[in-house]
Design an enzyme around this catalytic site. Structure first.
Site, PDB file in Angstrom:
ATOM      1  N   ARG A  79     -21.272 -36.652  16.282  1.00 60.63           N
ATOM      2  CA  ARG A  79     -20.479 -37.531  17.132  1.00 60.63           C
ATOM      3  C   ARG A  79     -19.024 -37.123  17.068  1.00 60.63           C
ATOM      4  O   ARG A  79     -18.566 -36.522  16.105  1.00 60.63           O
ATOM      5  CB  ARG A  79     -20.605 -38.988  16.675  1.00 60.63           C
ATOM      6  CG  ARG A  79     -22.028 -39.485  16.619  1.00 60.63           C
ATOM      7  CD  ARG A  79     -22.644 -39.585  17.989  1.00 60.63           C
ATOM      8  NE  ARG A  79     -21.898 -40.496  18.816  1.00 60.63           N
ATOM      9  CZ  ARG A  79     -22.114 -41.801  18.841  1.00 60.63           C
ATOM     10  NH1 ARG A  79     -23.029 -42.339  18.082  1.00 60.63           N
ATOM     11  NH2 ARG A  79     -21.401 -42.583  19.626  1.00 60.63           N
TER      12      ARG A  79
ATOM     13  N   HIS B  68     -23.042 -35.008  41.494  1.00 59.74           N
ATOM     14  CA  HIS B  68     -23.953 -36.151  41.515  1.00 59.74           C
ATOM     15  C   HIS B  68     -23.525 -37.187  42.550  1.00 59.74           C
ATOM     16  O   HIS B  68     -24.348 -37.681  43.323  1.00 59.74           O
ATOM     17  CB  HIS B  68     -24.016 -36.800  40.140  1.00 59.74           C
ATOM     18  CG  HIS B  68     -24.860 -38.036  40.115  1.00 59.74           C
ATOM     19  ND1 HIS B  68     -26.218 -38.009  39.882  1.00 59.74           N
ATOM     20  CD2 HIS B  68     -24.551 -39.338  40.331  1.00 59.74           C
ATOM     21  CE1 HIS B  68     -26.699 -39.225  39.945  1.00 59.74           C
ATOM     22  NE2 HIS B  68     -25.709 -40.063  40.209  1.00 59.74           N
TER      23      HIS B  68
END
Length: 314
Positions: free
Chosen positions: A271, A155
């Site tokens: 999570r 990226h």
């Protein structure tokens, strides 16, 4: 062998012809800006970045203790807040809040004050991507080598490279909407990272960390919906339609993958346990200061991939 050699020569010749064609298409208004004379300069910088963060940096830090860099990170993050806020303002004043229709807005290749202002802010957004390379440098100096993933590197190197072509061929118009939205998201994210880097005494101000994921989703929705108009208009003469297709693919792809993260993390509640979250400065399993990376998934400066709801800093 002669036939193969001729084929290679023909391929090289065609590449050079295409390269010359692109240079001839270069907007003369940006040629005097730094790093805009040819793609060679910015490509060399990006290769240098790859060499530094993948080889030279880790070797340099191999027998050294990690740097804390708390003050530097605070200054860096809040400086990025200011820079991105200014970029958003300039995008608005260059057309998005003045003359643009928010539909089929074409690139203005004239020398009008507004058109030149759009060229300048497009270049500023492009140049900010080189500043963001510091995200990875911080990881190297803090010896977070395992967090410098392929997606993070891809990226950070791919964005400035593609944006060189963007402002070379089409600085402005409907193709610049995603840049304005991305800069707006960066204002919020770098503000969050700055507070996180400032230490535990600021934790009480970070109650909204969960909503950072929602902000990511909103970004992808806005970008995808806006650019999708192109496919439903009776006629739109945007000068470089290739960028429209790439932006649509980008926005839709990341929305789908990041939606999966939202489902896994917040709907199904998968999570990370508390002790695993201590690897980040702010202990947040969703947003990581100066990392922007979620694993199995990636959030890199307002653009992310998420899978399985597991989170990790880069």
């Amino acid at each position: 062998q002669q036939t193969a050699f001729k084929m290679v020569l023909e391929v090289v010749s065609n590449i050079m012809k295409f390269y010359d064609y692109l240079l001839r298409r270069t907007d003369i208004r940006v040629k005097d800006y730094p790093l805009m004379q040819s793609p060679v300069q910015m490509t060399a910088i990006l290769f240098g970045y790859l060499f530094l963060v993948l080889y030279a940096g880790p070797r340099f830090m191999a027998n050294r203790k990690p740097f804390q860099l708390t003050s530097a990170m605070i200054i860096y993050n809040f400086s990025m807040v200011a820079l991105n806020a200014y970029i958003v303002y300039e995008f608005m004043m260059s057309g998005w809040a003045t003359t643009y229709t928010w539909r089929c807005d074409l690139c203005d290749y004239s020398n009008s004050p507004e058109a030149l202002r759009m060229v300048r802010v497009a270049w500023m957004f492009y140049f900010s991507k080189f500043i963001e390379l510091m995200d990875t440098v911080f990881f190297v100096l803090r010896k977070k080598h395992s967090q410098i993933t392929f997606l993070h590197i891809f990226h950070h190197s791919f964005m400035p490279w593609t944006w060189w072509w963007g402002i070379t061929l089409a600085p402005g118009g409907m193709g610049s909407f995603h840049a304005m939205v991305n800069a707006a998201v960066h204002v919020i994210m770098y503000f969050y990272y700055g507070l996180s880097a400032a230490g535990p005494r600021f934790q009480k101000f970070l109650w909204w960390k969960k909503y950072m994921t929602a902000i990511q989703l909103i970004q992808f929705v806005l970008v995808s919906v806006h650019i999708s108009q192109y496919y439903f208009m009776e006629k739109c003469d945007y000068q470089v339609p290739l960028f429209i297709h790439l932006i649509w693919i980008y926005g839709t792809f990341f929305f789908v993958l990041f939606s999966n993260f939202w489902i896994q993390a917040y709907v199904r509640g998968k999570r990370l346990p508390k002790h695993s979250e201590k690897s980040s400065i702010n202990g947040d399993a969703t947003i990581i200061p100066n990392g922007k990376h979620l694993e199995n998934g990636t959030m890199v400066n307002g653009n992310g991939i998420a899978q399985n709801g597991k989170v990790k800093e880069v």
